[in-house]
Motif scaffolding. Structure first.
Motif, PDB file in Angstrom:
ATOM      1  N   CYS A 228       0.815  -1.212   0.000  1.00  0.00           N
ATOM      2  CA  CYS A 228       0.000   0.000   0.000  1.00  0.00           C
ATOM      3  C   CYS A 228       0.851   1.266   0.000  1.00  0.00           C
ATOM      4  CB  CYS A 228      -0.928   0.012   1.221  1.00  0.00           C
ATOM      5  SG  CYS A 228      -2.199  -1.268   1.195  1.00  0.00           S
ATOM      6  N   GLN A 229       2.036   1.205   0.644  1.00  0.00           N
ATOM      7  CA  GLN A 229       2.796   2.438   0.809  1.00  0.00           C
ATOM      8  C   GLN A 229       3.313   2.994  -0.522  1.00  0.00           C
ATOM      9  OE1 GLN A 229       6.272   2.162   3.240  1.00  0.00           O
ATOM     10  NE2 GLN A 229       7.334   0.712   1.909  1.00  0.00           N
ATOM     11  N   ASP A 230       3.408   2.148  -1.546  1.00  0.00           N
ATOM     12  CA  ASP A 230       3.845   2.635  -2.855  1.00  0.00           C
ATOM     13  C   ASP A 230       2.828   3.583  -3.478  1.00  0.00           C
ATOM     14  OD1 ASP A 230       6.202   1.238  -2.736  1.00  0.00           O
ATOM     15  OD2 ASP A 230       5.427  -0.536  -3.762  1.00  0.00           O
ATOM     16  N   TYR A 231       1.596   3.557  -2.969  1.00  0.00           N
ATOM     17  CA  TYR A 231       0.557   4.425  -3.518  1.00  0.00           C
ATOM     18  C   TYR A 231       0.278   5.618  -2.606  1.00  0.00           C
ATOM     19  CZ  TYR A 231      -0.127   0.474  -6.587  1.00  0.00           C
ATOM     20  OH  TYR A 231       0.080  -0.521  -7.500  1.00  0.00           O
ATOM     21  N   ASP A 232       1.067   5.760  -1.550  1.00  0.00           N
ATOM     22  CA  ASP A 232       0.921   6.884  -0.636  1.00  0.00           C
ATOM     23  C   ASP A 232       1.981   7.923  -0.981  1.00  0.00           C
ATOM     24  OD1 ASP A 232       1.366   8.515   1.877  1.00  0.00           O
ATOM     25  OD2 ASP A 232      -0.330   7.280   2.504  1.00  0.00           O
ATOM     26  N   SER A 233       1.557   9.147  -1.206  1.00  0.00           N
ATOM     27  CA  SER A 233       2.468  10.162  -1.747  1.00  0.00           C
ATOM     28  C   SER A 233       3.573  10.550  -0.786  1.00  0.00           C
ATOM     29  CB  SER A 233       1.670  11.412  -2.153  1.00  0.00           C
ATOM     30  OG  SER A 233       0.893  11.877  -1.058  1.00  0.00           O
ATOM     31  N   ASP A 234       3.289  10.639   0.509  1.00  0.00           N
ATOM     32  CA  ASP A 234       4.325  11.098   1.451  1.00  0.00           C
ATOM     33  C   ASP A 234       4.861   9.981   2.340  1.00  0.00           C
ATOM     34  OD1 ASP A 234       2.214  10.655   3.153  1.00  0.00           O
ATOM     35  OD2 ASP A 234       2.051  12.725   3.871  1.00  0.00           O
TER      36      ASP A 234
END
Length: 453
Positions: A228-234
């Motif tokens: 999921c973190q690959d799709y979180d901008s920051d």
């Protein structure tokens, strides 16, 4: 009375009208059922009381005193713990020792208020009140250790009426012994845990912190979180816990920051969430019921604020790690139906080997999810992932399962709202996913929140 166990546990106290055989009310009669968490502590205490110079309530003989010990509950109600035998014709009685569990005495909370009442027994049941005093188990232990375990037995009416009134006698704790008291710590029971997850100090618990191998929650958190973190901008994640008593007052919370900073509940990357989880676990007391709706509602409020901007700028993903035991299913369904109108999706990861039927119901793949009132969800926003079936899967296979529905859910929401990506005029808007990488179009920022019970 018609009521489910889940409703009782979730509401703590349920009052219903008593019904006759054919469903008619039994007059104005009601019944109240109170739920109480019973901890894993099997300790007990043996107490022995005596009294000195009690008031004489009888005309032709001396009082026949007995003592009642009450526990004061969180709502202020009083629960009888023990009633001694009656000692006939004696103003300085010595009552027989009695044994009581720590659960019954004080719910394994040393600072919980206790109340002792002394009565003069009447064979017709109209006992005469002699006096009372209040204490705590903590105070009992300290006073007994210092040989000062005695309390004035006070009748409040006499105190108001008599100028020089001191007491109606003295009650003395003559003996205190038992299993001293491994679960009690800082006024609270350190192993008062949510039963579905177990004691984190026990190797059988899903939350057990093994220095050599991550527990199931950590395995799921890292495996799914890194996807999921690959799709979180920051790469910053709000990390929330639910179903625990939290410091400093150890009140039950269902949406607390696991970094204990409610002003900034975000953690740096998945590793930051892992560290916050490891630091949080020894400081809280896992506690039922497991209510998921508060976390969903909290993220929904953030999504609602984003919706009011009128831009396709942010989309929220709530990742919930749970063992499948949800107490507030009705409220959870209601919260999901409301959230289906907002820019958010929910990924539920099932940890352990529990029955995940409820989670599969929330997924909505087999039919439209409806609120308890029958209102249908606008769109399917829940994806359920049984982690036990994907433990050994490749990262690509796990990613495919976790993100199987999210792209469609994002497109569906912004199509419903008729909002183009930022930087595109409405006249050129295309709802198709192929627009995502088009030059001059800023993609939607995904903000992630993790919920851990």
């Amino acid at each position: 009375m018609e009521c489910t166990l889940g409703q009782i546990v979730a509401q703590k106290k349920v009052t219903r009208a008593l019904l006759l055989k054919f469903g008619r009310n039994a007059g104005k009669s009601t019944i109240t059922v109170t739920a109480e968490d019973i901890s894993g502590n099997n300790g007990y205490v043996e107490l022995s009381f005596r009294a000195r110079k009690l008031d004489d309530k009888d005309l032709f003989s001396k009082s026949d005193p007995f003592l009642e010990l009450y526990r004061v509950n969180d709502d202020g109600s009083e629960q009888l713990v023990y009633r001694t035998e009656v000692v006939k014709d004696n103003l300085s009685p010595v009552w027989e020792p009695f044994k009581v569990s720590l659960n019954n005495l004080c719910s394994c909370e040393e600072t919980r208020p206790l109340k002792c009442l002394v009565w003069d027994h009447d064979s017709r049941g109209k006992h005469d009140f002699i006096g009372e005093f209040s204490t705590t188990f903590e105070e009992m232990q300290k006073a007994f250790g210092e040989d000062q375990a005695q309390w004035d037995c006070v009748n409040a009416k006499y105190r108001q009426r008599k100028r020089n009134y001191k007491n109606s006698g003295v009650v003395i704790l003559a003996d205190l012994k038992g299993s001293l008291f491994p679960g009690l710590h800082h006024g609270r029971l350190s192993d008062s845990l949510h039963p579905s997850n177990g004691d984190p100090r026990n190797s059988c618990s899903l939350h057990y912190i093994n220095p050599f191998q991550p527990n199931e929650y950590l395995q799921a958190l890292v495996a799914v979180g890194e996807i999921c973190q690959d799709y979180d901008s920051d790469k910053r994640f709000s990390a929330l816990g639910f179903g625990a008593r939290i410091p400093p007052k150890y009140e039950v919370s269902h949406d607390f920051a696991i970094n204990f900073n409610p002003e900034d509940d975000e953690c740096e990357g998945i590793q930051g969430v892992v560290e916050a989880y490891r630091n949080c676990l020894p400081r809280v007391q896992l506690y039922g019921p497991t209510n998921v709706a508060p976390v969903i509602s909290k993220v929904a409020r953030m999504a609602a604020a984003e919706e009011s901007t009128g831009e396709a700028s942010q989309y929220y993903i709530l990742l919930v790690l749970t063992d499948g035991v949800v107490t507030d299913m009705a409220d959870t369904r209601e919260a999901i139906v409301r959230a289906s109108y907002l820019p958010m999706s929910i990924i539920i990861v099932g940890v352990g080997n529990a029955d995940f039927t409820d989670m599969q119901t929330l997924d909505g793949d087999e039919g439209i999810l409806r609120s308890p009132r029958g209102e249908p969800a606008l769109r399917d926003i829940v994806q359920f992932v049984p982690f036990r079936e994907l433990k050994s899967a490749s990262p690509a296979a796990l990613a495919k399962c976790v993100l199987a529905e999210v792209p469609r859910q994002v497109v569906e929401y912004f199509s419903y709202r008729e909002l183009p990506p930022r930087g595109l005029g409405t006249h050129t808007y295309d709802a198709g996913p192929e627009r995502a990488g088009q030059p001059g179009v800023r993609p939607v920022s995904v903000s992630s929140t993790l919920g851990v019970p």
